[in-house]
Design a protein around this motif. Structure first.
Motif, PDB file in Angstrom:
ATOM      1  N   ASP A   1      10.036 -32.090  11.832  1.00 50.21           N
ATOM      2  CA  ASP A   1      11.370 -31.706  12.288  1.00 50.21           C
ATOM      3  C   ASP A   1      11.658 -32.312  13.650  1.00 50.21           C
ATOM      4  OD1 ASP A   1      11.851 -30.146  10.055  1.00 50.21           O
ATOM      5  OD2 ASP A   1      11.251 -28.268  11.014  1.00 50.21           O
ATOM      6  N   LEU A   2      12.863 -32.876  13.805  1.00 55.42           N
ATOM      7  CA  LEU A   2      13.345 -33.295  15.117  1.00 55.42           C
ATOM      8  C   LEU A   2      13.965 -32.062  15.775  1.00 55.42           C
ATOM      9  CD1 LEU A   2      14.076 -35.426  17.242  1.00 55.42           C
ATOM     10  CD2 LEU A   2      16.106 -35.975  15.898  1.00 55.42           C
ATOM     11  N   VAL A   3      13.363 -31.582  16.874  1.00 57.40           N
ATOM     12  CA  VAL A   3      13.777 -30.290  17.428  1.00 57.40           C
ATOM     13  C   VAL A   3      14.345 -30.383  18.842  1.00 57.40           C
ATOM     14  CG1 VAL A   3      12.154 -28.989  16.000  1.00 57.40           C
ATOM     15  CG2 VAL A   3      11.429 -29.783  18.263  1.00 57.40           C
ATOM     16  N   GLY A   4      14.506 -31.583  19.384  1.00 54.60           N
ATOM     17  CA  GLY A   4      15.064 -31.665  20.724  1.00 54.60           C
ATOM     18  C   GLY A   4      14.917 -33.034  21.336  1.00 54.60           C
TER      19      GLY A   4
ATOM     20  N   SER B   1       7.450 -23.375  10.589  1.00 52.90           N
ATOM     21  CA  SER B   1       7.095 -23.058  11.977  1.00 52.90           C
ATOM     22  C   SER B   1       8.246 -23.304  12.945  1.00 52.90           C
ATOM     23  CB  SER B   1       5.875 -23.888  12.396  1.00 52.90           C
ATOM     24  OG  SER B   1       6.128 -25.283  12.230  1.00 52.90           O
ATOM     25  N   THR B   2       9.302 -24.020  12.517  1.00 52.83           N
ATOM     26  CA  THR B   2      10.453 -24.265  13.382  1.00 52.83           C
ATOM     27  C   THR B   2      11.415 -23.086  13.288  1.00 52.83           C
ATOM     28  OG1 THR B   2      10.252 -26.659  12.981  1.00 52.83           O
ATOM     29  CG2 THR B   2      12.296 -25.865  13.977  1.00 52.83           C
TER      30      THR B   2
ATOM     31  N   PRO C   1       1.205 -33.269  11.671  1.00 51.60           N
ATOM     32  CA  PRO C   1       2.385 -33.256  12.536  1.00 51.60           C
ATOM     33  C   PRO C   1       3.474 -32.342  11.973  1.00 51.60           C
ATOM     34  CG  PRO C   1       2.274 -35.316  11.305  1.00 51.60           C
ATOM     35  CD  PRO C   1       0.999 -34.583  11.029  1.00 51.60           C
ATOM     36  N   THR C   2       4.179 -31.670  12.853  1.00 52.20           N
ATOM     37  CA  THR C   2       5.188 -30.700  12.412  1.00 52.20           C
ATOM     38  C   THR C   2       6.542 -30.897  13.083  1.00 52.20           C
ATOM     39  OG1 THR C   2       4.232 -29.175  14.040  1.00 52.20           O
ATOM     40  CG2 THR C   2       3.574 -28.881  11.730  1.00 52.20           C
ATOM     41  N   GLN C   3       6.557 -31.206  14.373  1.00 54.08           N
ATOM     42  CA  GLN C   3       7.820 -31.372  15.098  1.00 54.08           C
ATOM     43  C   GLN C   3       7.738 -32.552  16.063  1.00 54.08           C
ATOM     44  OE1 GLN C   3       6.347 -28.166  15.153  1.00 54.08           O
ATOM     45  NE2 GLN C   3       7.765 -27.111  13.763  1.00 54.08           N
ATOM     46  N   VAL C   4       8.917 -33.135  16.382  1.00 58.07           N
ATOM     47  CA  VAL C   4       9.008 -34.178  17.400  1.00 58.07           C
ATOM     48  C   VAL C   4      10.241 -33.928  18.264  1.00 58.07           C
ATOM     49  CG1 VAL C   4       7.841 -35.987  16.071  1.00 58.07           C
ATOM     50  CG2 VAL C   4      10.317 -35.741  15.881  1.00 58.07           C
TER      51      VAL C   4
ATOM     52  N   ALA D   1      13.508 -25.506  22.034  1.00 58.30           N
ATOM     53  CA  ALA D   1      13.157 -25.190  20.649  1.00 58.30           C
ATOM     54  C   ALA D   1      12.222 -23.986  20.637  1.00 58.30           C
ATOM     55  CB  ALA D   1      12.490 -26.391  19.987  1.00 58.30           C
ATOM     56  N   VAL D   2      12.211 -23.271  19.530  1.00 56.45           N
ATOM     57  CA  VAL D   2      11.289 -22.153  19.345  1.00 56.45           C
ATOM     58  C   VAL D   2      10.419 -22.455  18.133  1.00 56.45           C
ATOM     59  CG1 VAL D   2      11.032 -19.681  18.944  1.00 56.45           C
ATOM     60  CG2 VAL D   2      12.936 -20.533  20.331  1.00 56.45           C
TER      61      VAL D   2
END
Length: 347
Positions: free
Chosen positions: A127-130, A31-32, A92-95, A41-42
């Motif tokens: 995923d750490l996305v920002g 999904s990232t 959980p998917t992103q942070v 992030a998208v």
């Protein structure tokens, strides 16, 4: 003995520091679409429902760097957020991680903090996305936002508990609170006499519960496996008493919690008694256990047969709102539950 090198944050500058901290990120979630490196992030969750949660951790309020290893603090910063995602029965998917940094923080210390962040992201497959960094005049400030997904029919809210539902917790309570009491006690001893080394032997479990807690992802995985959707759910960050009152207030119900059913680890009970604290008080009001508190129908309880390893404890049941929220003591007395958990807003 060689002096440990300390690199000042100013040598990197904001953008150089962010690049240094995030250059080794490896994305794992489909999904990232776009992570760190752009204005935003998208993320594409397709047909799933999205959950979003944010926690703020402040030095001197939520943690004490005197006895908190930076790696553990980084790990815990992620855990407290993904725990909220699991409390929605979501994945959980992103942070994102944003920091306010004081001048006393070195690049090497920040690297240690991020080791914990990356370890937690790997363990919980997020995923750490920002994020962002800025100077702080009041010590270390940590703000983490976590995102997750769930099917609409799988989401669990706080307002769905029904009369006669069973109240469940995913593990023992009070350990994190007693770990904190131990650390604070030894800090006072050390402050009075720096020659005396802290005596923490035999309390590894309690220290772990406080310094490096874990979110209960295996519980949501078990619920999915058994096709059980809790009628309500919350994580225990402020204490069992406060959390069950949140559920009852939003569900417009009452409850009965039974003292002899509340799980307390023997080490927790032993230290509590040594320090003159009633173990049930630590379990009810201590907080930071990050266990899941949830309610299920009695019909769904039958699905848990043969799952003894899950260690899910039935601690009470939901009642009609008119009956109020009470603890039934071992002496068979009813004591009204009070929301006396951790409160970060001081008068």
């Amino acid at each position: 003995m060689s002096k440990v090198q300390k690199t000042e944050l100013g040598q990197f500058g904001e953008f150089g520091l962010i690049k240094h901290l995030t250059e080794n990120i490896k994305l794992k979630q489909e999904s990232t679409i776009k992570g760190v490196g752009d204005d935003a992030a998208v993320i594409d969750f397709q047909n799933k429902k999205t959950v979003v949660t944010t926690d703020l951790l402040l030095e001197g309020i939520h943690f004490d760097l005197t006895y908190t290893p930076l790696k553990h603090l980084g790990y815990k910063s992620i855990v407290v957020n993904v725990s909220d995602v699991y409390a929605m029965n979501a994945t959980p998917t992103q942070v994102t991680v944003s920091l306010g940094l004081s001048s006393k923080m070195s690049v090497e210390a920040l690297d240690e903090f991020y080791e914990g962040i990356y370890a937690a992201c790997a363990h919980y497959n997020v995923d750490l996305v920002g994020g962002d960094t800025s100077s702080s005049l009041t010590g270390l400030t940590i703000s983490v936002t976590a995102m997750g997904v769930a099917d609409k029919e799988k989401l669990a809210y706080r307002d769905g508990a029904k009369t006669n539902d069973l109240i469940c917790v995913s593990g023992d309570l009070g350990g994190a609170y007693m770990g904190l009491q131990l650390l604070e006690r030894e800090k006072r001893v050390y402050s009075d006499n720096p020659e005396v080394q802290p005596d923490l032997s035999g309390y590894d479990y309690l220290l772990g519960r406080q310094l490096k807690p874990e979110a209960r992802k295996e519980i949501t995985e078990l619920l999915a496996k058994l096709d059980v959707v809790p009628t309500s759910m919350i994580d225990i960050s402020d204490g069992l008493s406060s959390e069950i009152k949140h559920i009852c207030n939003q569900s417009k119900t009452g409850c009965r919690i039974y003292e002899d059913k509340v799980p307390v680890d023997p080490t927790t009970a032993m230290l509590a008694e040594e320090m003159g604290i009633n173990p049930i008080v630590a379990a009810l009001n201590g907080g930071e256990d990050y266990e899941l508190l949830f309610t299920i129908s009695q019909a769904d309880y039958e699905k848990f047969g043969g799952q003894e390893d899950a260690k899910i404890y039935i601690v009470g049941h939901i009642t009609d709102e008119s009956k109020g929220c009470y603890l039934v003591t071992n002496a068979d007395q009813e004591v009204e539950l009070q929301a006396q958990g951790w409160n970060t807003i001081k008068e």
